[in-house]
Design an enzyme around this catalytic site. Structure first.
Site, mmCIF file in Angstrom:
data_model
loop_
_atom_site.group_PDB
_atom_site.id
_atom_site.type_symbol
_atom_site.label_atom_id
_atom_site.label_comp_id
_atom_site.label_asym_id
_atom_site.label_seq_id
_atom_site.Cartn_x
_atom_site.Cartn_y
_atom_site.Cartn_z
ATOM 1 N N GLY A 276 0.793 -1.223 0.000
ATOM 2 C CA GLY A 276 0.000 0.000 0.000
ATOM 3 C C GLY A 276 0.825 1.272 0.000
ATOM 4 N N CYS A 277 0.220 2.336 0.528
ATOM 5 C CA CYS A 277 0.833 3.665 0.470
ATOM 6 C C CYS A 277 2.067 3.791 1.357
ATOM 7 C CB CYS A 277 -0.194 4.722 0.860
ATOM 8 S SG CYS A 277 -1.542 4.903 -0.327
ATOM 9 N N ASN A 278 2.206 2.933 2.333
ATOM 10 C CA ASN A 278 3.372 2.974 3.213
ATOM 11 C C ASN A 278 4.631 2.446 2.529
ATOM 12 O OD1 ASN A 278 4.552 3.262 5.977
ATOM 13 N ND2 ASN A 278 4.787 1.058 5.770
#
EC number: 2.3.1.74
Length: 366
Positions: A171-173
């Site tokens: 994901g965005c992490n």
């Protein structure tokens, strides 16, 4: 939900001279790539509701238009074209079983897009491709084995002995996490050169509108396709390698009681998206504690004195964090510019912003 803070220095700034230490990992090159096809955010609601045969949902369409207008996104690049969607109508409904179709496209296209960024990074690096010792590939788009790392190894013609690591569904992490991982690998393998590639294609998350799931409209508005790559290593060879950034330290923290705030769930219909309305506030309330822990060893507590490579999950997140930390308007300029021109690129976003920061710095001779 977790946050990752990585402390970097630019190699042309005064702060670099203060902190630069032999043996620290350095980013030696960056490359980015996007699909040729792109959509204008102002006209995208018309396209989206037409291609999904949902033009009769007038109120829903106007709601989507308002979401797009507030997103501060000007355009997004997408592999999905009208022709591709017409050939694969199951992608245009909300909940039709379509995972096989999505997977077939992603397994082929994700490594190809990653190759474009990798070739640009390798060209800037200027060294033989045979000197790459490690490959780390990250994507939230599709799952397969052999994975995208194996396919990219063949596409690039890397040594068969290259040490590979495949990261799916981060994901965005993932962008900041890749910086941390690259630092650890480079500093643990003296003389090694790590190729990091993040490649994202949103086919898994594209689907028609649902009257019950507003999160879906946000996903259709927010995410774009793109890939980014970097070469990381320690002790650059004089006159042969030019470091761009130094990776000083990195830390990751899980924010308590946020398990259900931000979720991507793989279903037969593809990847479903949920984002709580509380996400901007929760991030803003917790980010300073992370910054204090990361920067206290270096005597830094003025958040306006550092350059920012902030993942712009969405405009509301950027606004809320900027306000909470009392940052000047220019601190998040690179993040806002990338969000405007590409949308949220998930794992590739942070590397796009790094590239934007170095390009602006070179242009301004800073």
């Amino acid at each position: 939900m977790s946050t990752t803070v990585t402390v970097l220095t630019d190699t042309w700034g005064r702060r670099a001279k203060r902190f630069e230490i032999e043996g620290y990992a350095k980013i030696l090159a960056i490359g980015t790539a996007t699909p040729a096809n792109w959509v204008d955010q102002t006209t995208y609601p018309d396209f989206y509701f037409r291609i999904t045969n949902s033009q009769h949902l007038l109120e829903h369409k106007e709601k989507f238009r308002r979401i797009c207008n507030k997103s501060k996104i000007r355009k997004r690049h997408l592999v999905l074209t009208e022709e591709l969607l017409q050939k694969n109508p199951s992608l245009c409904t909300y909940n039709e079983t379509s995972l096989n179709t999505r997977q077939d496209i992603l397994v082929s296209e994700v490594p190809k897009l990653g190759k474009e960024a990798a070739m640009k990074a390798i060209k800037e690096w200027g060294r033989p491709i045979s000197e790459i010792t490690h490959l780390v590939f990250c994507t939230t788009s599709g799952v397969d084995m052999p994975g995208a790392d194996f396919r990219l190894t063949k596409l690039l013609g890397l040594n068969s002995s290259v040490k590979r690591l495949m990261m799916y569904q981060q994901g965005c992490n993932a962008g900041a996490a890749m910086l941390r991982l690259a630092k650890d690998l480079a500093e643990s393998n003296k003389g090694g050169r790590i190729l990091v590639v993040c490649s994202e294609i949103t086919i898994n998350i594209f689907r028609g509108p649902s009257l019950e799931q507003d999160d879906n409209l946000l996903a259709q508005c927010l995410f774009g396709d793109g890939s980014a790559a970097m070469i990381v290593g320690t002790d650059p060879r004089p006159d042969l390698e030019t470091p761009l950034f130094e990776l000083v330290s990195s830390a990751q923290t899980i924010v308590p009681n946020t398990d259900s705030h931000l979720k991507l769930t793989l279903r037969e219909m593809g990847l479903t998206f949920h984002c709580s309305r509380a996400v901007p506030s929760v991030l803003a309330e917790n980010v300073e504690d992370c910054l204090v822990k990361a920067f206290e060893p270096y005597g830094i507590s003025d958040w306006n004195s550092i350059f920012w490579v902030f993942h712009p999950g969405g405009n509301a997140i950027v606004d809320r964090v900027e306000e909470r930390l009392g940052l000047g308007a220019q601190r998040f300029r690179a993040s806002r510019d990338v969000l405007s021109e590409y949308g949220n690129l998930t794992s590739a976003c942070v590397l796009f912003i790094l590239d934007e920061v170095r390009n602006k710095s070179k242009k301004n001779e800073q």
